[in-house]
Design an enzyme around this catalytic site. Structure first.
Site, PDB file in Angstrom:
ATOM      1  N   LYS A   1      36.103  -4.114   7.441  1.00 24.04           N
ATOM      2  CA  LYS A   1      34.923  -3.279   8.186  1.00 24.04           C
ATOM      3  C   LYS A   1      34.284  -2.337   7.325  1.00 24.04           C
ATOM      4  O   LYS A   1      33.449  -2.863   6.297  1.00 24.04           O
ATOM      5  CB  LYS A   1      35.462  -2.807   9.452  1.00 24.04           C
TER       6      LYS A   1
ATOM      7  N   TYR B   1      51.597  -8.649 -11.370  1.00 22.39           N
ATOM      8  CA  TYR B   1      52.602  -8.699 -10.306  1.00 22.39           C
ATOM      9  C   TYR B   1      52.735  -7.546  -9.944  1.00 22.39           C
ATOM     10  O   TYR B   1      52.973  -6.878  -8.670  1.00 22.39           O
ATOM     11  CB  TYR B   1      53.643  -9.580 -10.438  1.00 22.39           C
TER      12      TYR B   1
ATOM     13  N   ARG C   1      34.102 -10.513  24.804  1.00 21.34           N
ATOM     14  CA  ARG C   1      35.098  -9.415  24.844  1.00 21.34           C
ATOM     15  C   ARG C   1      35.226  -8.994  26.475  1.00 21.34           C
ATOM     16  O   ARG C   1      34.547  -8.348  26.961  1.00 21.34           O
ATOM     17  CB  ARG C   1      34.419  -8.127  24.230  1.00 21.34           C
TER      18      ARG C   1
ATOM     19  N   ASP D   1      43.805   4.454  13.610  1.00 22.03           N
ATOM     20  CA  ASP D   1      42.955   3.213  13.383  1.00 22.03           C
ATOM     21  C   ASP D   1      41.784   3.557  12.670  1.00 22.03           C
ATOM     22  O   ASP D   1      40.753   3.856  13.433  1.00 22.03           O
ATOM     23  CB  ASP D   1      42.913   2.450  14.798  1.00 22.03           C
TER      24      ASP D   1
ATOM     25  N   PHE E   1      43.291  -2.373  21.281  1.00 21.01           N
ATOM     26  CA  PHE E   1      42.823  -3.295  20.216  1.00 21.01           C
ATOM     27  C   PHE E   1      43.772  -4.416  20.378  1.00 21.01           C
ATOM     28  O   PHE E   1      45.027  -4.165  20.394  1.00 21.01           O
ATOM     29  CB  PHE E   1      42.255  -2.651  18.930  1.00 21.01           C
ATOM     30  N   THR E   2      43.084  -5.651  20.045  1.00 19.68           N
ATOM     31  CA  THR E   2      43.886  -6.925  20.381  1.00 19.68           C
ATOM     32  C   THR E   2      45.099  -6.917  19.326  1.00 19.68           C
ATOM     33  O   THR E   2      46.397  -6.902  19.742  1.00 19.68           O
ATOM     34  CB  THR E   2      42.955  -8.003  19.907  1.00 19.68           C
TER      35      THR E   2
ATOM     36  N   PHE F   1      41.871 -15.451  22.763  1.00 16.85           N
ATOM     37  CA  PHE F   1      40.526 -15.593  22.650  1.00 16.85           C
ATOM     38  C   PHE F   1      40.150 -16.329  21.411  1.00 16.85           C
ATOM     39  O   PHE F   1      39.179 -17.164  21.314  1.00 16.85           O
ATOM     40  CB  PHE F   1      39.712 -14.319  22.588  1.00 16.85           C
TER      41      PHE F   1
HETATM   42  C1  LIG Z   1      39.679  -5.323  13.011  1.00 15.07           C
HETATM   43  C2  LIG Z   1      40.415  -4.476  13.472  1.00 15.07           C
HETATM   44  C3  LIG Z   1      41.805  -4.518  13.337  1.00 15.07           C
HETATM   45  C4  LIG Z   1      42.861  -5.467  12.674  1.00 15.07           C
HETATM   46  O1  LIG Z   1      42.342  -5.772  11.408  1.00 15.07           O
HETATM   47  P1  LIG Z   1      42.353  -7.099  10.602  1.00 15.07           P
HETATM   48  O2  LIG Z   1      41.699  -6.778   9.416  1.00 15.07           O
HETATM   49  O3  LIG Z   1      41.343  -7.905  11.412  1.00 15.07           O
HETATM   50  O4  LIG Z   1      43.934  -7.620  10.532  1.00 15.07           O
HETATM   51  C5  LIG Z   1      42.536  -3.285  13.654  1.00 15.07           C
HETATM   52  N1  LIG Z   1      41.764  -2.486  14.343  1.00 15.07           N
HETATM   53  C6  LIG Z   1      40.454  -2.220  14.624  1.00 15.07           C
HETATM   54  C7  LIG Z   1      39.803  -1.251  15.231  1.00 15.07           C
HETATM   55  C8  LIG Z   1      39.634  -3.334  14.160  1.00 15.07           C
HETATM   56  O5  LIG Z   1      38.282  -3.576  14.252  1.00 15.07           O
END
Ligand SMILES: *Cc1c(COP(=O)(O)O)cnc(C)c1O
Length: 460
Positions: free
Chosen positions: A261, A75, A385, A218, A127-128, A452
């Site tokens: 990613k 933990y 998108r 990011d 970004f969303t 979406f």
């Molecule tokens: C996917 C993504 C996020 C958010 O990450 P999650 O792991 O889906 O929460 C933030 N910024 C970018 C550019 C992304 O592609």
């Protein structure tokens, strides 16, 4: 004599396979109806080639799977955490690492700490989840990306660049005290995986420094961004991906990261920071929202997989094949007259739905309709998108109307073969051939947050 001009092949071989279900058009029609014409609501076992996202859909290597067996599930103080921390410090270069369950967990912590009511957060396109967390914390996002990023026909090599004049004007208008940080995405997902140049990043750093404003990266696809810098930025061709990544990070105060990613894993993320006080606060907030700071909502084995993924993703052979596969599809589509966003970005091919379906108005959700047709035609899953993803303006309640109305074909890393790619190309070509007959959609269910994902539609 056979000569091959093919510059790369997948730098791996397959030792375990996942079988796909073969569906009929009738199967897919009923699946799509059940899913309310939203590809996010399809069951994945009804999809053959799943290009919905490259997020968490990567194939892990035998080394990552082996490392998972070594996961320390303590933990507190897990050895796996310390291995991950060392890998992040080495490759990204930040002083402090707070693991989070995925990217939005890191965005939540950062926005919660830095964004105050009435603040403005400039960024190179929204970004969303990033914008949603800035707004949730009481802030407002302002787009300062160069105009070319909004033009699907522009061939600018660094469409993710920040427009320095826009940023400067914004700082003058609202005042540096209202800007907690500039959020710089590398690459820019919503512009089509477009990179930012090192020169631009350096200039953003210099400009913000003069005003005492921080920069947060990011870094979700920063390694892919590094590939483009090495490939096309003057004077950078001799450098390694690792070297460029390290410099990119050095031009910021920290990063949010979705490891799902670049890092070749199925789950994970982190917030990395240089400021010790902020890092302490993030670790403390992390206990509320993610989990103790040495696991961040993840299992020890997940931390191990990320640590190995960092090194594998920086292998130039990996990145050449990864981006090469996306380019292969893009070039084949462009050659047959399919309207796509150019230049091709790192993780996806974007179809220009406005050009594809010129007879549909934006209110008929052309990109949503096109994504549905690709599924019906070839069991290929993509995503919208466009106006659906853009959501509503929190002040006016009106639809935000992005200029870009796109369908994203996103490639999971190390998952599909070239034959799958050929099927994708064929599917898009078939839909293009009958494009004039495609009808638009109307929205019959609209969720309040990030609509979406769960919105439902019906044919017009
Ligand atoms: C996917 C993504 C996020 C958010 O990450 P999650 O792991 O889906 O929460 C933030 N910024 C970018 C550019 C992304 O592609």
């Amino acid at each position: 004599m056979v000569t091959s001009h093919r510059p790369w092949a997948e730098p791996y071989r397959i030792k375990m396979v996942e079988l796909l279900r073969v569906t009929t058009r009738e199967d897919r029609e009923s699946a799509l109806r059940e899913a309310g014409w939203n590809t996010f609501l399809l069951r994945s076992d009804m999809v053959a080639i799943d290009l919905l996202t490259d997020s968490g859909t990567n194939a892990m290597s035998d080394r990552q799977w082996s490392a998972m067996m070594l996961g320390d599930e303590a933990y507190a103080g897990s050895a796996s955490y310390y291995r991950l921390e060392a890998a992040i410090k080495r490759r990204y270069g930040y002083a402090h690492v707070v693991p989070t369950h995925q990217g939005r967990g890191a965005e939540h912590l950062l926005s919660h700490m830095l964004v105050k009511q009435g603040d403005v957060v400039p960024g190179n396109m929204y970004f969303t989840t990033t914008r949603a967390h800035q707004e949730l914390a009481g802030g407002r996002f302002e787009d300062v990306v160069i105009d070319e990023a909004h033009d699907p026909s522009s061939e600018h090599p660094f469409k993710g660049n920040v427009d320095l004049a826009k940023l400067e004007r914004l700082i003058e208008r609202v005042g540096a005290r209202r800007i907690p940080y500039v959020c710089v995405a590398a690459t820019v997902n919503m512009a089509g995986g477009q990179p930012i140049s090192l020169e631009n990043l350096r200039a953003v750093r210099a400009l913000t420094k003069r005003h005492g404003i921080s920069v947060y990266l990011d870094a979700t696809r920063a390694m892919e961004n590094a590939f483009f810098i090495v490939e096309r930025e003057p004077g950078q061709g001799h450098r390694t991906l690792a070297d460029v990544l390290h410099e990119m990070c050095s031009l910021s105060d920290g990063c949010t990261m979705s490891a799902k990613k670049d890092l070749l894993v199925n789950i994970g993320g982190f917030l990395a920071l240089n400021d010790a006080t902020l890092a302490d606060e993030a670790r403390n907030l992390g206990v509320l929202f993610e989990g103790l700071h040495t696991y961040g909502g993840l299992a020890g084995r997940d931390l191990e997989a990320m640590a190995v993924g960092i090194e594998e993703a920086l292998d130039p052979a990996h990145m050449r094949a990864r981006i090469g596969q996306v380019r292969y599809v893009a070039d084949a589509l462009a050659a047959s007259g399919v309207p796509i966003v150019k230049p091709t970005g790192g993780h996806a091919v974007f179809l220009d739905a406005r050009a594809f379906l010129p007879h549909l108005s934006q209110d008929a959700f052309p990109a949503q309709a096109l994504a549905a047709e690709l599924y019906l035609e070839g069991s290929v899953r993509s995503m919208e998108r466009g106006i659906v993803s853009a959501g509503r303006d929190p002040d006016s309640g009106e639809h935000r109307r992005p200029r870009l109305e796109l369908v994203r074909l996103t490639f999971p890393r190390r998952v599909y073969t070239q034959a799958h790619c050929d099927v994708v190309v064929d599917t898009v070509q078939r839909v293009l051939a009958r494009a004039p007959q495609i009808r638009g959609l109307r929205m019959v269910h609209e969720p309040r947050h990030l609509r979406f994902f769960q919105a439902r539609f019906a044919p017009l």
